[in-house]
Structure formats: structure tokens, C-alpha cells
Design a protein around this motif. Sequence first.
Motif, PDB file in Angstrom:
ATOM      1  N   TYR A 122       0.616  -1.015   0.108  1.00 40.76           N
ATOM      2  CA  TYR A 122       0.010   0.021   0.157  1.00 40.76           C
ATOM      3  C   TYR A 122       0.784   1.057  -0.052  1.00 40.76           C
ATOM      4  O   TYR A 122       1.552   1.473   0.983  1.00 40.76           O
ATOM      5  CB  TYR A 122      -0.852   0.090   1.479  1.00 40.76           C
ATOM      6  CG  TYR A 122      -2.249  -0.864   1.127  1.00 40.76           C
ATOM      7  CD1 TYR A 122      -3.075  -0.359   0.269  1.00 40.76           C
ATOM      8  CD2 TYR A 122      -2.286  -2.117   1.941  1.00 40.76           C
ATOM      9  CE1 TYR A 122      -4.140  -1.348   0.056  1.00 40.76           C
ATOM     10  CE2 TYR A 122      -3.314  -2.683   1.627  1.00 40.76           C
ATOM     11  CZ  TYR A 122      -4.264  -2.457   0.713  1.00 40.76           C
ATOM     12  OH  TYR A 122      -5.394  -3.334   0.616  1.00 40.76           O
ATOM     13  N   THR A 123       0.872   1.791  -1.043  1.00 36.30           N
ATOM     14  CA  THR A 123       1.587   3.352  -1.311  1.00 36.30           C
ATOM     15  C   THR A 123       2.721   3.203  -0.526  1.00 36.30           C
ATOM     16  O   THR A 123       3.721   2.515  -0.511  1.00 36.30           O
ATOM     17  CB  THR A 123       0.696   4.340  -1.050  1.00 36.30           C
ATOM     18  OG1 THR A 123       1.138   5.460  -1.410  1.00 36.30           O
ATOM     19  CG2 THR A 123      -0.124   4.564   0.241  1.00 36.30           C
ATOM     20  N   GLU A 150       3.733   3.568   3.029  1.00 37.86           N
ATOM     21  CA  GLU A 150       3.844   2.902   4.370  1.00 37.86           C
ATOM     22  C   GLU A 150       5.196   2.607   5.027  1.00 37.86           C
ATOM     23  O   GLU A 150       5.613   3.308   5.982  1.00 37.86           O
ATOM     24  CB  GLU A 150       2.874   1.668   4.597  1.00 37.86           C
ATOM     25  CG  GLU A 150       2.803   1.294   5.946  1.00 37.86           C
ATOM     26  CD  GLU A 150       1.607   1.603   6.681  1.00 37.86           C
ATOM     27  OE1 GLU A 150       0.617   2.239   5.903  1.00 37.86           O
ATOM     28  OE2 GLU A 150       1.264   1.509   7.901  1.00 37.86           O
ATOM     29  N   GLU A 201       5.446   2.201  -6.172  1.00 29.64           N
ATOM     30  CA  GLU A 201       4.284   1.334  -6.280  1.00 29.64           C
ATOM     31  C   GLU A 201       4.451   0.292  -7.130  1.00 29.64           C
ATOM     32  O   GLU A 201       4.870   0.200  -8.092  1.00 29.64           O
ATOM     33  CB  GLU A 201       3.140   2.155  -6.776  1.00 29.64           C
ATOM     34  CG  GLU A 201       2.744   3.199  -5.705  1.00 29.64           C
ATOM     35  CD  GLU A 201       3.251   4.693  -5.995  1.00 29.64           C
ATOM     36  OE1 GLU A 201       4.167   4.729  -6.990  1.00 29.64           O
ATOM     37  OE2 GLU A 201       2.545   5.582  -5.581  1.00 29.64           O
ATOM     38  N   ASP A 256      -4.623   8.516  -0.750  1.00 25.73           N
ATOM     39  CA  ASP A 256      -3.924   8.249   0.630  1.00 25.73           C
ATOM     40  C   ASP A 256      -3.330   6.801   0.263  1.00 25.73           C
ATOM     41  O   ASP A 256      -2.135   6.349   0.637  1.00 25.73           O
ATOM     42  CB  ASP A 256      -4.503   8.230   2.060  1.00 25.73           C
ATOM     43  CG  ASP A 256      -4.583   9.692   2.157  1.00 25.73           C
ATOM     44  OD1 ASP A 256      -3.811  10.797   1.904  1.00 25.73           O
ATOM     45  OD2 ASP A 256      -5.605   9.961   2.814  1.00 25.73           O
ATOM     46  N   VAL A 257      -4.205   5.811   0.012  1.00 23.84           N
ATOM     47  CA  VAL A 257      -3.755   4.385  -0.394  1.00 23.84           C
ATOM     48  C   VAL A 257      -3.898   4.430  -1.920  1.00 23.84           C
ATOM     49  O   VAL A 257      -4.818   4.494  -2.497  1.00 23.84           O
ATOM     50  CB  VAL A 257      -4.923   3.472   0.511  1.00 23.84           C
ATOM     51  CG1 VAL A 257      -4.629   2.073   0.092  1.00 23.84           C
ATOM     52  CG2 VAL A 257      -4.653   3.714   1.831  1.00 23.84           C
TER      53      VAL A 257
END
Lengths: 224, 236
Positions: free
Chosen positions: A56-57, A59, A79, B230-231
Motif C-alpha cells: 500500500y503506497t 507505508e 508502487e 492516500d492509499v
Amino acid sequence: MGANHEDHHHAPDGHGRALRLGVGGPVGSGKTALVAALCRTLGPSLSLGVVTNDIYTTEDAEFLRRAGVLDEERILAVETGCCPHTAIRDDIAANLDAVETLEDRFGPLDLVIVESGGDNLTATFSRGLADRQIFVLDVSGGDKVPRKGGPGVTTADLLVVNKTDLAPMVGADLGVMDRDAAAVRGARPVLFTSIRQDPTAATVAAWVSEQVAAWSHAHAAHAS
Amino acid sequence: MDPAVNPAVNPAVNPALLLLADSRLPAGGHAHSGGVEQAVTSGAVHDVPSLAGFLRGRLHTAGTVAAALTAAACACAAGPPPPEPAWGLLDAEVDARTAAPAQREASRTQGRLLLRVARRVWPSPVLEGLARAVPNPHHPIALGAAAHAAGATPEEAAMAAAYHAVGGAATAAVRLLGLDPVAVHGLLAGLAPDLAAVAGAARSGGDWESLPAHSSPALDLLAEQHARADVRLFIS
């Protein structure tokens, strides 16, 4: 980035560039904690860059930035389109682009760490992306994991078994893990760590230092 | 490869075209959804029929523009005149047709990664010249130049661009929604006449200023929303 971004196409032979170290392993095994520990321990003596591959992006990149172990600008996130293993093995273009961007901005670097997104036991880094790779397991995944093997466990240049402090609580036998890992890995090294107890990951950092020294000796820039 | 070969007489497919259009080409395309991720988030794409509409719309807007620009780039690479001074102008034509900054960024990222791959797979003075003139080219520029270096014609390059416009988006939908992959490939097969028409129209050429400039405001908005999410699993 605009059209005038400089051309940073690198020769694939590795001369004159940093060692590229892949860190892979299942979700939750401690990859990001290990990368943070390596930055903490090696940062004062080596010029570092880090590329993260989050599911997820950003993190993991955010975790590393908050940990304050490295200048934020030296951490780039890639990503992976739902396929973390594709981005480190089959189509490494985005990761290579990130690695070369770091080298162009901050180079010459000594070491670029590429952390994979958490994946399964079959995930390994392409030799076109990582010169050396570490596979990280943790004891709470069960002491049978080394025996099950898979390319990560069997072929990684270093196998790290993390969270040894949890072994008594999850009934994991470190002796069994050591014996099984040796059986499938031959002479390739295995290190047992608890990054919670040793936030410097001293033994792993020492192994990485040796690899960086050997790499820079063998791949010094061509005198031209 | 003789570009004058008439495909009606000699229907053999250029193997280079297969390589360029293959999603396994290691040029970073697997991590781009072409707006599908945001369309899934917003609910606009939620099943096979809604994906069908999305793909058809994408092909006839962004895909048609990309195909024409890719064919122009391939023709430019073949010269004469020598292409290097012209790359910046053609690249600006792509900018002018790509309204959303997030789409321009995604296009340049994919173009840069494709150029990197093409320079190793099909080494060529044309690709080196492009890298000197525009190190970060838009994807249609890189694809057209790579197609020329690989021995493909402008029409073939346009076909690869048209397929690229829908292939990656379709795969992303399979991953994000767990759609039946056979049903989704059925959609792509159903688009074959449209792909042929888009690629065929791209060959007409003409002045760069008169190349198609179809806008697709929904795709522009999806791209901008995605860039602010954001995701995010996909780069675009």
C-alpha cells in the motif's frame, strides 16, 4: 519530473556504482525494521540510499522517514500494482529507475538497499536489480519454514531469522531452524537476530559491511 | 523488415510488435492502471460490463491520441530529416494533448522506463539521439522510437500503442476486482476491430498540429484524484 530531467541510464556491469542490496521476506518478518537498523548502524560510515516497495503506497517509506535513521530525501517509494514480486523480479524497471535516481541525486553512494513488499516464500530479487540479497524470516512464522525452502530461503546470500526473543512464546526451536536452513542452503550463511533486543542488528550490519567492501574493491570506477 | 510489405498480401505479424505489446515487456507498465484503480475506488468500474465501457472509452480517447502520436514518432525516427532536432517538438505535442499533470507524469515515467529497456534490447543511434534530446520522453515518443529501432512500421507502432491503452487497464481491473480473467480477455478480443480501426487511422499522418486531440475529462479527473489518494496500489 519534466522532460529535461537528466539522462541517468547506467551501464549494467556495475562498475563505479553502489552495491545494491535486496531485502525480501514475508509480511511482518521485520524487513523494514532491519532496513532501519542497517541505516542506523551503517549510516555514519557509508553513503546510503533506500528504495521501498510497499503493498500500500508509501507505508514503509513513511516508517523509515519517521524513524529518522536517514535523510528523508534518500528514501524513495515504488508502487507495485498489486504485484510486489513482479516489481523485484520480472519487471524491475521502476526499481532500477528509483535506484539510479538516488545515485544521481546523492552519489556516489556506497550502498542502496531495496526493500521488497512483503510477499511469499517464492519471491526473490532479479540479479539485474540486486547484487546481493537478504531474505528475512521470523520465528513466529513457525520453525518449519526453513525446511519448506523456496527460492528466497535457499538462494538468498544471507538468511536472517528475526524475532528470536519470541521463540519460547511460540514454541519455535531455533536449533531446528538452524539445522534445516543449513540443509537447504549449504554453505550460505544464516544469522539469528532480535532487532527488538539489538536495534543495531550488529551481526547483519557486519555482514553487509563486508559485502560493501568486497563490492567496492571489485567494482571501482573505470579509470577513464 | 521492409515497411513497404503490404499486410494484405503478407499477413505475417512482425515479431517485434508482439514484444512491444506484450505486458511482460519489463518496462514498468504492470504498475500502471490507466485510471482504473481510481475508477474502482469511485465505483465507476465495478464489474465486467462497466469495465467494458471504460476500456472502449479509453481506447477511443486517450488510446486514439497515443496511437497517432506513436505512429508520428515512429515515422519521425525513420527520417529523413534526422529526427534528433524534432523530438522536443513532438514531445511538446504530447504535452499539449495531455491535460492532467498526473497523466503527463505517468506518461513520462513510462516513456523513460521504456526507453531504458529499448536501449538495451534494440541498441540504435535513434534511441541514443532521443535520450540526448529528451531524456524523459512521453510514452508515445519512446514507443514510436523503440518500434522503429525494433524494425516495426508506424502502423505497427500505433497498434502497440492502442493495445497498451487498454491492456494494462484491463489487467489492473482483474487484480483489483478479482474479475474473471477470461471474461476480461473476452472484452479485449471484442475490441479487436476498434484496435484495428484506431491503428489504421493513425497511419494517415499529416502535420503534427493536426494529429487527434480527443479529450477525456473523466480520465483526467481520475488521474488527478488518484495522484492525491492516500492509499494506492498502482502508480497511475
